[in-house]
Design an enzyme around this catalytic site. Structure first.
Site, PDB file in Angstrom:
ATOM      1  N   HIS A 581       0.712  -1.129  -0.093  1.00 31.36           N
ATOM      2  CA  HIS A 581       0.047   0.014  -0.040  1.00 31.36           C
ATOM      3  C   HIS A 581       0.975   1.240  -0.073  1.00 31.36           C
ATOM      4  O   HIS A 581       1.794   1.527   0.793  1.00 31.36           O
ATOM      5  CB  HIS A 581      -1.031   0.058   1.292  1.00 31.36           C
ATOM      6  CG  HIS A 581      -1.814   1.239   1.296  1.00 31.36           C
ATOM      7  ND1 HIS A 581      -2.966   1.172   0.749  1.00 31.36           N
ATOM      8  CD2 HIS A 581      -1.582   2.433   1.814  1.00 31.36           C
ATOM      9  CE1 HIS A 581      -3.372   2.542   0.915  1.00 31.36           C
ATOM     10  NE2 HIS A 581      -2.578   3.089   1.392  1.00 31.36           N
ATOM     11  N   CYS A 582       0.642   2.179  -1.096  1.00 31.95           N
ATOM     12  CA  CYS A 582       1.685   3.288  -1.137  1.00 31.95           C
ATOM     13  C   CYS A 582       0.985   4.575  -0.778  1.00 31.95           C
ATOM     14  O   CYS A 582       0.088   4.943  -1.233  1.00 31.95           O
ATOM     15  CB  CYS A 582       2.095   3.419  -2.580  1.00 31.95           C
ATOM     16  SG  CYS A 582       3.325   4.815  -2.766  1.00 31.95           S
ATOM     17  N   PRO A 583       1.530   4.987   0.526  1.00 30.62           N
ATOM     18  CA  PRO A 583       0.884   6.297   0.922  1.00 30.62           C
ATOM     19  C   PRO A 583       1.131   7.571  -0.072  1.00 30.62           C
ATOM     20  O   PRO A 583       0.497   8.473   0.084  1.00 30.62           O
ATOM     21  CB  PRO A 583       1.459   6.704   2.123  1.00 30.62           C
ATOM     22  CG  PRO A 583       2.794   5.724   2.144  1.00 30.62           C
ATOM     23  CD  PRO A 583       2.681   4.578   1.367  1.00 30.62           C
ATOM     24  N   GLY A 586      -1.560   7.045  -2.141  1.00 31.04           N
ATOM     25  CA  GLY A 586      -2.792   7.054  -1.555  1.00 31.04           C
ATOM     26  C   GLY A 586      -3.580   5.738  -2.152  1.00 31.04           C
ATOM     27  O   GLY A 586      -4.865   5.823  -2.246  1.00 31.04           O
ATOM     28  N   ASN A 587      -2.876   4.739  -2.743  1.00 30.03           N
ATOM     29  CA  ASN A 587      -3.876   3.724  -3.025  1.00 30.03           C
ATOM     30  C   ASN A 587      -2.776   2.393  -2.869  1.00 30.03           C
ATOM     31  O   ASN A 587      -1.778   2.554  -2.600  1.00 30.03           O
ATOM     32  CB  ASN A 587      -3.913   3.758  -4.714  1.00 30.03           C
ATOM     33  CG  ASN A 587      -5.074   3.030  -5.128  1.00 30.03           C
ATOM     34  OD1 ASN A 587      -5.527   2.153  -4.638  1.00 30.03           O
ATOM     35  ND2 ASN A 587      -5.236   3.244  -6.541  1.00 30.03           N
TER      36      ASN A 587
END
Ligand SMILES: [Zn+2]
Ligand SMILES: [Zn+2]
Length: 747
Positions: A581-583, A586-587
């Site tokens: 999950h890549c902050p 944001g997805n």
């Protein structure tokens, strides 16, 4: 930034450090810096750390009686192979129904206030430890299991120890009830063939089928039914069926088997509960799932007017049954028949904080009144529980009740909080550069202004930043940095740089960057969707094949997990070929957007390089200093004072350059050389199909560097290559058709 440091302080730093030691070059190992955290999050798919206010109730999801977490309990219920490792598997005695006195005692303690169905476990009247039983039987365990016919299904560790009896005659004197309880198939058959009537109840009005069901003796159940036992025979103190007994005890495989023989789960026992109510109050999530999948109504009321959700809220401190029921769209705001308590009332009465949060998220009515006119908040106040009072009050304010003050109203608005989190970095990055750029000589004044900015950030983060939305902060930082970089490019660099050689490629790169970023941010990363019917079908299929096991079943999404998929804890959904999950975008990054994510990293790196080039060119043109003439330190101080804004942008660029470069290298290495995702690399030991040694991970998805790249990016080069395209949302095994592609061979 407080929240980031909080997270590091909350123990994640240990993982971060461990990860950093493996992946990051030494200069980045400087301790608690934001870069490290976010890079680590990005590289490793952070299991989102529990915000501080959630920790107490995360702890409470551990079962008080067994110490097992919700996950472990589901594993136990599903009879997974990990059972043997769990302390519960060592518990010796086969369970028997409760003694009358114990029941009365329990009721007496409960008082008349609550419905009669008591959530106690079926306890062991004959809870004699193994030694006692051995004494009684006159035998000692030795290691000759083959002397006793092995049972078809071992799901109790106990059965295994029982198998180690030396004298085959030891149980030849046992009566049929005892032989059934301990699962001695041969003895039971002998007695039945000698003329024992399988329908005949014992002196406690319990049939053999009951004993077989509660002890999970699958082969005996089959045998007794073949000999004419009545599957829905009522018996015992609670006047219940064998299915009730199996449900209470959480034997999913027994429930499946009895229902195959026609047992009716909607029958009511002496306490007014049907099977789904029992399963819910004892927290047997997989049985609740199976019963719903077999057509039991999720909102069915028992004779006390309680629904499964109310029982789960009142009796089960684990999140699993409640979450499962909510996934099946239960009516959250129903009231029970006698007290008119909703599930939220029951959760408050039980002090069940975990479930309270879930119910509030699911939109439970905080103002519902029971028969005495009390709302859940009133009950919380009576109990003087601060956590519950605060949370219920917040939920009321979020709905606009209570006429809160202006600030409180804003604070309760989730959308506003998110906007503040996204907007703060825009303001802060601008203010830092703007104050530095001001034509004021006094550093004291500037220092005071920076102090003001710091105080403002503190205020905003304390008032509006939401831990549950922590992924919004990196996204905000990224968007803000990019915004101010573009402003700098167009207002500071436009006239200085050559259009054809610099601006044009920069603009082309920007288009590619925006496209890939948009796709990574907003496109479907590979969410595994299923209709309610499909979910029910999956549960029945898995339960009936004995594989309702968390390694292949997601208890939140209620789907069969495809191979390489993972449940994203931040977004609460299962993602096919999950990477992390890549902050920053944001997805989740998964099968659907991994290629775009790589494109995003690639073009972002170029954009930052251009930015750095732009800054250096600007200093060359506008600041009267050169690196060669003045030396390093003079050059640095000169350019910093010549245009502080530019220096600030340069620092930002360098910061972003570092994490993007590290991330891009890591990703490329995993994709091309290892043929695995970040999640698989981090959790390789959890998956059976990887061979993990101390130095390497052997992946069945690794087909050599060139072919990995062709398959990943789906390079075709006008038909020159044929990549293997796999639909990871439907791929359940590691074998997939590889003949469709020929890797890098020419077609
Ligand atoms: Zn899931
Ligand atoms: Zn996610």
């Amino acid at each position: 930034m407080t929240c980031v440091w909080d997270i590091l302080a909350s123990g994640v730093s240990a993982h971060a450090r461990h990860f950093a030691e493996v992946y990051l070059p030494p200069p980045l190992l400087m301790g608690r810096c934001h870069l490290l955290w976010v890079t680590w999050v990005d590289l490793g798919g952070l299991p989102p750390p529990p915000p501080r206010n959630l920790r107490p109730y995360l702890e409470s999801t551990r079962s008080k009686s067994t110490g097992a977490s919700g996950v472990e309990r589901l594993l136990l219920e599903s009879g997974s192979p990990r059972l043997a490792a769990h302390p519960l598997s060592l518990s010796p005695p086969p369970p028997l129904p409760p003694a009358q006195s114990a029941r009365e005692q329990e009721r007496g303690r409960e008082g008349a206030r609550y419905p009669a169905c008591s959530g106690r476990r079926v306890r062991t009247k004959m809870a004699a430890p193994l030694e006692e039983y051995e004494k009684e039987a006159g035998c000692v365990p030795i290691l000759h299991p083959e002397e006793i016919k092995p049972q078809a299904h071992y799901t109790h560790g106990y059965s295994e120890s029982l198998g180690r009896k030396s004298h085959i005659d030891d149980y030849s004197t046992w009566d049929i009830v005892k032989a059934t309880q301990y699962g001695i198939y041969e003895r039971c058959r002998e007695l039945v063939e000698a003329g024992y009537d399988v329908r005949q109840p014992d002196k406690e009005n319990v049939t053999l089928l009951h004993w077989a069901a509660i002890n999970n003796r699958l082969d005996l159940v089959k045998f007794y039914i073949s000999k004419g036992a009545i599957v829905d025979q009522l018996g015992g103190d609670l006047n219940s069926t064998p299915l009730h007994w199996a449900t209470r005890q959480g034997h999913l495989s027994m429930v499946v088997q009895l229902m195959k023989y026609g047992a009716d789960p909607s029958l009511i026992d002496g306490e007014g509960c049907s099977c789904i109510h029992l399963a819910a109050q004892f927290g047997h999530t997989s049985i609740v799932a199976y019963l719903i999948a077999k057509g039991q109504d999720v909102d069915m009321m028992d004779q006390n007017g309680m629904t499964p959700l109310m029982w789960a809220a009142y009796r089960t401190h684990s999140v699993d049954p409640t979450r499962l029921l909510l996934t099946f769209n239960v009516s959250v705001n129903l009231g029970d028949k006698y007290h008119k308590n909703t599930a939220l009332h029951w959760a408050v009465l039980a002090g069940n904080t975990t479930v309270i949060s879930l119910l509030l998220e699911a939109g439970a009515n905080v103002d519902a009144q029971n028969i005495k006119g009390e709302s859940p908040l009133d009950l919380a106040k009576q109990r003087k529980n601060v956590w519950m009072i605060n949370n219920l009050q917040e939920a009321r304010q979020a709905k606009g009740y209570d006429n809160p003050s202006f600030l409180r109203k804003l604070r309760a608005d989730k959308e506003f909080r998110q906007k503040v989190m996204l907007g703060t970095p825009f303001l802060v990055i601008w203010l830092v550069g703007f104050i530095a750029d001001l034509d004021i000589d006094s550093w004291l004044i500037k220092g005071l202004m920076y102090g003001g900015v710091w105080a403002m950030v503190q205020f905003l983060s304390k008032s509006f930043f939401d831990h549950s939305m922590h992924s919004a902060l990196p996204l905000g930082i990224y968007l803000a940095t990019k915004f101010w970089m573009y402003v700098t490019w167009f207002f500071w660099f436009w006239n200085d740089l050559n259009f054809v050689f610099i601006h044009l490629p920069f603009l082309a790169n920007s288009v590619a960057l925006f496209y890939n970023f948009g796709k990574s941010w907003k496109s479907d990363p590979g969410i595994i969707k299923a209709t309610e019917e499909q979910k029910k079908k999956t549960i029945v299929e898995l339960a009936e094949t004995g594989s309702l096991d968390l390694s292949i079943f997601c208890s939140t999404c209620l789907i069969r997990k495809p191979v390489r998929s993972k449940h994203c804890g931040v977004c609460n959904r299962c993602i096919a070929k999950f990477d992390h999950h890549c902050p920053w975008v944001g997805n989740c990054v998964g099968a659907g957007n991994h290629r775009y994510f790589m494109g995003y990293l690639f073009f972002l790196l170029f954009m930052i390089c251009w930015m750095i080039y732009g800054c250096i060119s600007y200093w060359g043109i506008h600041c009267h200093t050169t690196y060669t003439a003045d030396g390093f330190w003079t050059y640095i101080t000169q350019i910093a004072t010549c245009s502080p804004w530019m220096f600030w942008m340069f620092l930002n660029s360098v910061f972003h350059f570092m994490w993007v470069a590290v991330l891009l290298m890591c990703q490329m290495y995993q994709i091309s050389c290892l043929g695995i995702t970040t999640n698989e690399r981090m959790n390789a030991r959890r998956y059976k199909h990887f061979k993990v040694t101390t130095t390497s991970i052997e992946s069945p998805f690794n087909h050599g560097c060139i072919r990995n790249i062709i398959d990943f990016f789906e390079f075709r080069c006008c038909g020159l290559f044929r990549p293997v395209i796999v639909d990871w949302t439907r791929q359940y095994t590691i074998e997939y058709d590889q003949t469709t592609g020929s890797g890098y061979q020419l077609v």
